[in-house]
Design a protein around this motif. Structure first.
Motif, PDB file in Angstrom:
ATOM      1  N   MET A  63    -119.790   5.528   3.639  1.00 14.96           N
ATOM      2  CA  MET A  63    -118.813   6.521   3.185  1.00 14.96           C
ATOM      3  C   MET A  63    -118.972   6.836   1.704  1.00 14.96           C
ATOM      4  O   MET A  63    -119.349   5.975   0.906  1.00 14.96           O
ATOM      5  CB  MET A  63    -117.379   6.034   3.412  1.00 14.96           C
ATOM      6  CG  MET A  63    -116.950   6.029   4.844  1.00 14.96           C
ATOM      7  SD  MET A  63    -115.179   5.658   5.008  1.00 14.96           S
ATOM      8  CE  MET A  63    -114.535   7.333   5.055  1.00 14.96           C
ATOM      9  N   TRP A 120    -117.198  10.108  -1.241  1.00 12.75           N
ATOM     10  CA  TRP A 120    -116.171  11.133  -1.383  1.00 12.75           C
ATOM     11  C   TRP A 120    -116.440  12.303  -0.442  1.00 12.75           C
ATOM     12  O   TRP A 120    -115.518  13.001  -0.031  1.00 12.75           O
ATOM     13  CB  TRP A 120    -116.081  11.605  -2.840  1.00 12.75           C
ATOM     14  CG  TRP A 120    -117.343  12.252  -3.344  1.00 12.75           C
ATOM     15  CD1 TRP A 120    -118.386  11.635  -3.968  1.00 12.75           C
ATOM     16  CD2 TRP A 120    -117.700  13.626  -3.229  1.00 12.75           C
ATOM     17  NE1 TRP A 120    -119.379  12.541  -4.261  1.00 12.75           N
ATOM     18  CE2 TRP A 120    -118.973  13.789  -3.816  1.00 12.75           C
ATOM     19  CE3 TRP A 120    -117.074  14.747  -2.703  1.00 12.75           C
ATOM     20  CZ2 TRP A 120    -119.625  15.006  -3.884  1.00 12.75           C
ATOM     21  CZ3 TRP A 120    -117.725  15.971  -2.771  1.00 12.75           C
ATOM     22  CH2 TRP A 120    -118.984  16.092  -3.356  1.00 12.75           C
ATOM     23  N   SER A 153    -117.076  12.146   2.554  1.00 16.01           N
ATOM     24  CA  SER A 153    -116.457  11.864   3.859  1.00 16.01           C
ATOM     25  C   SER A 153    -115.084  12.510   3.980  1.00 16.01           C
ATOM     26  O   SER A 153    -114.610  12.761   5.090  1.00 16.01           O
ATOM     27  CB  SER A 153    -116.329  10.348   4.063  1.00 16.01           C
ATOM     28  OG  SER A 153    -117.587   9.723   3.957  1.00 16.01           O
ATOM     29  N   TYR A 163    -111.813   4.891   3.768  1.00 15.21           N
ATOM     30  CA  TYR A 163    -112.451   5.097   2.476  1.00 15.21           C
ATOM     31  C   TYR A 163    -111.812   4.197   1.411  1.00 15.21           C
ATOM     32  O   TYR A 163    -112.517   3.623   0.561  1.00 15.21           O
ATOM     33  CB  TYR A 163    -112.373   6.571   2.075  1.00 15.21           C
ATOM     34  CG  TYR A 163    -113.152   6.917   0.835  1.00 15.21           C
ATOM     35  CD1 TYR A 163    -114.473   6.521   0.671  1.00 15.21           C
ATOM     36  CD2 TYR A 163    -112.564   7.654  -0.179  1.00 15.21           C
ATOM     37  CE1 TYR A 163    -115.189   6.845  -0.474  1.00 15.21           C
ATOM     38  CE2 TYR A 163    -113.271   7.990  -1.332  1.00 15.21           C
ATOM     39  CZ  TYR A 163    -114.580   7.576  -1.467  1.00 15.21           C
ATOM     40  OH  TYR A 163    -115.286   7.896  -2.602  1.00 15.21           O
ATOM     41  N   THR A 166    -113.314   0.877   1.881  1.00 15.62           N
ATOM     42  CA  THR A 166    -114.707   0.910   1.436  1.00 15.62           C
ATOM     43  C   THR A 166    -114.783   0.792  -0.080  1.00 15.62           C
ATOM     44  O   THR A 166    -115.589   0.013  -0.618  1.00 15.62           O
ATOM     45  CB  THR A 166    -115.387   2.201   1.944  1.00 15.62           C
ATOM     46  OG1 THR A 166    -115.326   2.218   3.378  1.00 15.62           O
ATOM     47  CG2 THR A 166    -116.823   2.300   1.487  1.00 15.62           C
ATOM     48  N   ALA A 196    -107.466   6.716  -3.161  1.00 16.89           N
ATOM     49  CA  ALA A 196    -107.677   7.066  -1.748  1.00 16.89           C
ATOM     50  C   ALA A 196    -106.412   6.784  -0.937  1.00 16.89           C
ATOM     51  O   ALA A 196    -106.084   7.539  -0.008  1.00 16.89           O
ATOM     52  CB  ALA A 196    -108.869   6.292  -1.182  1.00 16.89           C
TER      53      ALA A 196
END
Length: 177
Positions: free
Chosen positions: A17, A19, A21, A40, A43, A56
């Motif tokens: 992943m 950004w 994504s 995200y 991640t 996020a």
């Protein structure tokens, strides 16, 4: 830096992943976007990017949903995840000042969902205060800090059904570990 433990309140990280994504959901950040934003966040957390992980989570909290979406049963709004990340941030890993972040966010959101977004940001601000009461506020940003009761009322009025209870449960877990 050692790899941190994954946040138990977020889906498994996806090393592929970025950004990018999130980009396909820019015009419609709804129920399909929500778990992507959560994944995200995990991640980024696993990459040692705590501050970006919180950003996020902001995006996930601001997803356009009405509370009836099935994804919320598996992955409730990330109040516990936000508190967990702040509480477990490794020494030396940049996270900024989450209290100031949420204070500014709560006071500066605009648009049709401003009240919902503001109360969610205040809810996170309060969780951060419970995790680390020593974090200073921004003395140049004068704002009336809400009480727990006001936050609960705001979430009840503008959030999903049961959201205030979800937030109070997260706060209670911090205050009575």
């Amino acid at each position: 830096m050692d790899t941190p433990d994954p946040c138990p309140y977020l889906p498994e990280a996806d090393p592929g992943m970025s950004w990018r994504s999130l980009a396909p959901y820019r015009s419609s950040p709804g129920a399909d976007f929500y778990p992507v934003a959560l994944r995200y966040a995990q991640t980024l957390w696993m990459r040692g990017l705590s501050a970006r992980s919180l950003l996020a989570l902001d995006r996930a909290l601001f997803a356009q949903m009405d509370g009836s979406e099935p994804v919320l049963r598996e992955w409730p709004l990330p109040y516990r995840a936000t508190a967990w990340i702040v509480a477990h941030n490794p020494t030396g890993v940049f996270i900024g000042n989450p209290r100031v972040h949420f204070q500014h966010l709560a006071d500066r959101v605009r648009g049709s969902d401003a009240a919902r977004k503001s109360w969610r940001a205040w809810a996170c601000w309060r969780l951060v205060r419970a995790v680390d009461p020593q974090l200073p506020g921004d003395p140049r940003h004068i704002v009336a800090e809400p009480t727990d009761s006001a936050i609960s009322d705001g979430l009840s009025a503008h959030g999903h059904p049961g959201e205030a209870d979800l937030w109070r449960s997260a706060l209670l877990a911090l205050e009575n570990p």
